[in-house]
Design a protein around this motif. Structure first.
Motif, PDB file in Angstrom:
ATOM      1  N   SER A  82      68.224  28.014 -21.966  1.00 57.88           N
ATOM      2  CA  SER A  82      67.001  27.435 -22.532  1.00 57.88           C
ATOM      3  C   SER A  82      67.255  26.544 -23.741  1.00 57.88           C
ATOM      4  N   VAL A 136      69.482  31.506 -27.192  1.00 55.45           N
ATOM      5  CA  VAL A 136      69.013  30.953 -25.918  1.00 55.45           C
ATOM      6  C   VAL A 136      69.076  32.046 -24.867  1.00 55.45           C
ATOM      7  N   TYR A 172      67.399  22.414 -24.038  1.00 61.01           N
ATOM      8  CA  TYR A 172      67.038  21.378 -23.075  1.00 61.01           C
ATOM      9  C   TYR A 172      67.250  19.961 -23.599  1.00 61.01           C
ATOM     10  N   VAL A 223      67.542  29.667 -16.305  1.00 58.47           N
ATOM     11  CA  VAL A 223      66.303  28.895 -16.312  1.00 58.47           C
ATOM     12  C   VAL A 223      66.399  27.827 -15.220  1.00 58.47           C
ATOM     13  N   PRO A 225      68.141  21.472 -18.326  1.00 59.19           N
ATOM     14  CA  PRO A 225      68.782  22.448 -19.212  1.00 59.19           C
ATOM     15  C   PRO A 225      70.265  22.170 -19.444  1.00 59.19           C
TER      16      PRO A 225
END
Length: 307
Positions: A43, A297, A45, A301, A15
């Motif tokens: 989020s 986003v 990536y 994560v 990420p």
């Protein structure tokens, strides 16, 4: 060890990150700064595929402009692969295929995410089984943000930013990010900060940088409104000084309902904290309608993981 122990390709996803809080100490004798940062993995990536090869090679593509990304040993991911090979005594090579979605030179740690993904991918491809602690040691040799890209979640970073401690975070935090065309050089931003700090009104505090207690409490509570009161980035003034055009978008996001807005890391990406997913969608739509490229986003994560 000379032959790969795993056939085919290994796919790892890592990420990008946001610095929810970033306090920068005074410049040290070696030219570096001690910092205190609260990181959150979000989020957006980077994808890295590692394939068996006799040499160390790399290919780069993505949904963002990758024209400025080096495809030689200046690339952190390729350097990461070489570190794993040296550590494990592996005598072969690897081909890394990188697909980038994190803005390049945008203050979100995309290159560091590539490096973290390469560490995990090569370790798996070659069956070297170095384990988390050894991979973290290699990550720290590659840059301050690489250990966090391995860890993911939320964390506090001190020293040069690579001395990490996990931070408890409940719930979900929704962000709208606005990548800007053209990157900003991190060394240039720090140099500009040092220039600005010659003015007594913005001189750095004399004590060792620390993450504000309110940030950690807000992460534990899971309440975006509480976090919005404490987000801060000491590099923001320098980034805006180098890119004054960013101020318009920063003001727009706040006008459209964001709880807080800031430059992400050394910039020029902007990050806006929102109350929840519907609020993030509204801010994203309004910013897009105003001509800005906006993405929704969320975080935290996990860090670099094999898919």
């Amino acid at each position: 060890m000379s032959a790969p122990l795993v056939d085919g390709r290994v796919h790892v996803r890592a990420p990008g990150k946001l610095n929810l809080f970033f306090e920068v100490g005074d410049v040290q004798e070696d030219g570096y700064h001690d910092v205190a940062s609260a990181y959150q993995a979000v989020s957006l990536y980077e994808d890295v595929w590692a394939s068996p090869s006799d040499e160390f090679t790399i290919s780069i593509s993505g949904s963002v402009d990758v024209s400025g990304v080096p495809a030689d040993d200046r690339n952190l991911a390729l350097r990461a692969a070489r570190l794993v090979a040296k550590k494990a005594g592996y005598r072969g090579g690897v081909h890394l295929e990188i697909v980038k979605h994190v803005p390049v030179a945008g203050g979100m740690g995309g290159g560091s995410a590539d490096a973290a993904a390469a560490l995990v991918a090569c370790d798996a491809l070659w069956g070297t089984d170095l384990g988390g602690p050894q991979l973290q040691q290699l990550a720290a040799r590659l840059g301050a943000d690489v250990p966090f890209a391995l860890m993911g979640g939320s964390a506090v970073g001190t020293g040069r930013g690579d001395q990490l401690s996990p931070a408890l975070a409940q719930g979900r935090f929704d962000w709208v990010i606005v990548p800007a065309e053209g990157g900003l050089s991190t060394p240039d931003v720090y140099r500009r900060l040092d220039e600005l700090r010659t003015h007594p009104d913005i001189a750095p505090a004399s004590q060792v940088p620390v993450v504000a207690t309110g940030v950690l409490q807000a992460l534990r509570s899971g309440y975006p409104v509480a976090l919005a009161e404490h987000v801060r980035n000491d590099l923001q003034a320098a980034a805006l000084s180098l890119r004054p055009d960013l101020a318009t978008a920063l003001e727009a996001g706040l006008d459209y309902g964001a709880l807080a807005g800031m430059v992400s890391g050394s910039g020029p990406t902007l990050a806006f904290l929102t109350a929840d997913p519907p609020a993030a969608l509204e801010v994203q739509i309004l910013l897009s309608a105003a001509g800005h490229h906006a993405l929704h986003v969320h975080g935290p994560v996990p860090g670099a993981r094999i898919l």
